[in-house]
Design an enzyme around this catalytic site. Structure first.
Site, PDB file in Angstrom:
ATOM      1  N   THR A 173       0.829  -1.204   0.000  1.00 42.92           N
ATOM      2  CA  THR A 173       0.000   0.000   0.000  1.00 42.92           C
ATOM      3  C   THR A 173       0.865   1.257   0.000  1.00 42.92           C
ATOM      4  O   THR A 173       1.976   1.241   0.519  1.00 42.92           O
ATOM      5  CB  THR A 173      -0.867  -0.048   1.278  1.00 42.92           C
ATOM      6  OG1 THR A 173      -1.786  -1.102   1.114  1.00 42.92           O
ATOM      7  CG2 THR A 173      -1.604   1.234   1.549  1.00 42.92           C
ATOM      8  N   ASP A 204      -8.409  -1.355   5.570  1.00 43.36           N
ATOM      9  CA  ASP A 204      -8.356  -0.093   6.329  1.00 43.36           C
ATOM     10  C   ASP A 204      -8.072   1.118   5.456  1.00 43.36           C
ATOM     11  O   ASP A 204      -8.452   2.239   5.799  1.00 43.36           O
ATOM     12  CB  ASP A 204      -7.282  -0.196   7.434  1.00 43.36           C
ATOM     13  CG  ASP A 204      -5.893  -0.465   6.859  1.00 43.36           C
ATOM     14  OD1 ASP A 204      -5.776  -1.320   5.954  1.00 43.36           O
ATOM     15  OD2 ASP A 204      -4.939   0.181   7.302  1.00 43.36           O
ATOM     16  N   THR A 224      -0.240   1.347   7.011  1.00 41.11           N
ATOM     17  CA  THR A 224      -0.072   0.195   6.115  1.00 41.11           C
ATOM     18  C   THR A 224       0.181  -1.058   6.948  1.00 41.11           C
ATOM     19  O   THR A 224       0.884  -0.999   7.953  1.00 41.11           O
ATOM     20  CB  THR A 224       1.098   0.391   5.125  1.00 41.11           C
ATOM     21  OG1 THR A 224       1.299  -0.842   4.410  1.00 41.11           O
ATOM     22  CG2 THR A 224       2.399   0.772   5.809  1.00 41.11           C
TER      23      THR A 224
HETATM   24  N1  ASP Z   1      -3.682  -2.240   4.786  1.00 39.00           N
HETATM   25  C1  ASP Z   1      -3.897  -2.746   3.461  1.00 39.00           C
HETATM   26  C2  ASP Z   1      -5.133  -3.609   3.428  1.00 39.00           C
HETATM   27  O1  ASP Z   1      -5.381  -4.326   4.393  1.00 39.00           O
HETATM   28  C3  ASP Z   1      -2.748  -3.534   2.962  1.00 39.00           C
HETATM   29  C4  ASP Z   1      -1.425  -2.843   2.995  1.00 39.00           C
HETATM   30  O2  ASP Z   1      -1.175  -2.008   3.843  1.00 39.00           O
HETATM   31  O3  ASP Z   1      -0.609  -3.156   2.112  1.00 39.00           O
HETATM   32  O4  ASP Z   1      -5.832  -3.626   2.451  1.00 39.00           O
END
Ligand code: ASP
Length: 309
Positions: A173, A204, A224
């Site tokens: 992310t 999130d 993230t």
């Molecule tokens: N937080 C993101 C999700 O759960 C994933 C990420 O941070 O890469 O969709």
């Protein structure tokens, strides 16, 4: 007046042993480009919201990160992108989930912030809104990357749902927090979510308060990591609450949230945060986090591992 920005390109098992010099160069180049373009706009007088979008757009347009162009595959073999943005001066926000072919999901979130009385739009409705606001769409093939496709094929065979990598857990992310010359802060986050996700799973990154939050009184935050944990901890808002109600400074709040609360509930990941005085933090409890900082009184820095925080 101090101004500048912090970016992230995801946290996770980012280890020197798993990196080639070529790949390291590519990541550094892209993080630096994102910092430079957004910083330049702040220098020329852009507001924090525009700077956040510029920084995130650079990373969304790169196949390296799990956002925009490099988004992971859903169970159905498509892409479902989530993004959100919030500004700290008036608490206006925009958020989307399930966008499939809008080139830059962060620009759709910004269009909602600027032009809609709603905060959060999903799926085809969000795409209709994007069309009405002349946002750029791309063909499905634009979002195809060989690497993500192989991850998806592997996930289908083993019936796993995972965050970007399973063997080398990494959350790709992207996010940015910025402080402009007018003393206002903004936060934004964009993601493709989880490989092989089903049932319209939303993480999130689409949720104001979980993955993204901004308030001039406290800080701007972009998270993230394991989305399900960040949602349950209402992490981005929790950062702000720790400062507002517990009187912690930004570094103490980041430490408490990422290294205590998230560890206690088993959530892996990190965040970036900035306050209106240009204080910032970049805590993560994973092996690494792609990240970068450029402030008006500091030289630009980019990094991946636990070499600086
Ligand atoms: N937080 C993101 C999700 O759960 C994933 C990420 O941070 O890469 O969709």
């Amino acid at each position: 007046m101090k101004y500048g920005l912090v970016i992230h390109g995801g946290a996770g098992t980012i280890l020197p042993s798993a990196m080639t010099p070529e790949l390291e160069k590519e990541y550094k180049f892209c993080l630096q480009k994102s910092l430079d373009e957004a910083y330049q706009s702040l220098e020329m007088g852009s507001n924090a919201t525009d700077a956040v979008c510029i920084a995130i757009q650079v990373m969304e347009d790169s196949p390296l990160f799990n956002a925009g162009r490099g988004s992971v595959y859903t169970h159905d073999g498509t892409h479902d992108m989530d993004a959100s943005i919030m500004r700290g001066d008036d608490l206006e926000a925009g958020a989307i989930s399930g966008s499939k072919t809008v080139r830059n999901p962060i620009l759709l979130a910004k269009a909602i912030l600027l032009h809609s009385s709603h905060v959060y739009l999903t799926g085809t409705g969000a795409e209709d809104f994007a069309r009405e606001h002349n946002l750029k769409f791309e063909d499905e093939t634009f979002f195809h990357t060989e690497f993500r496709y192989r991850q998806y094929q592997h996930a289908l065979q083993t019936d796993e749902v995972f965050l970007d990598h399973s063997d080398q857990k990494k959350f790709g992310t992207v996010g940015c927090v910025a402080l402009d010359k007018f003393g206002n802060i903004c936060a934004g986050t964009s993601t493709g979510g989880m490989t092989n996700k089903k049932y319209g799973r939303v993480g999130d990154s689409a949720l104001i308060g979980a993955g993204t939050y901004a308030n001039n009184k406290t800080c701007a935050v972009s998270c993230t990591g394991d989305g399900e944990y960040f949602i349950r901890a209402v992490s981005a808002y929790e950062m702000s609450a720790l400062m507002e109600y517990k009187g912690l400074n930004i570094k103490e709040a980041g430490q408490e949230l990422i290294h205590k609360k998230m560890v206690d509930i088993g959530g892996e990941g990190g965040l970036i945060a900035m306050d209106c005085n240009g204080n910032y933090c970049l805590p993560f409890n994973s092996a690494g986090m792609y990240r970068g900082v450029k402030m008006s009184d500091e030289k630009a820095k980019v990094g991946f591992y636990k070499d600086w925080l």
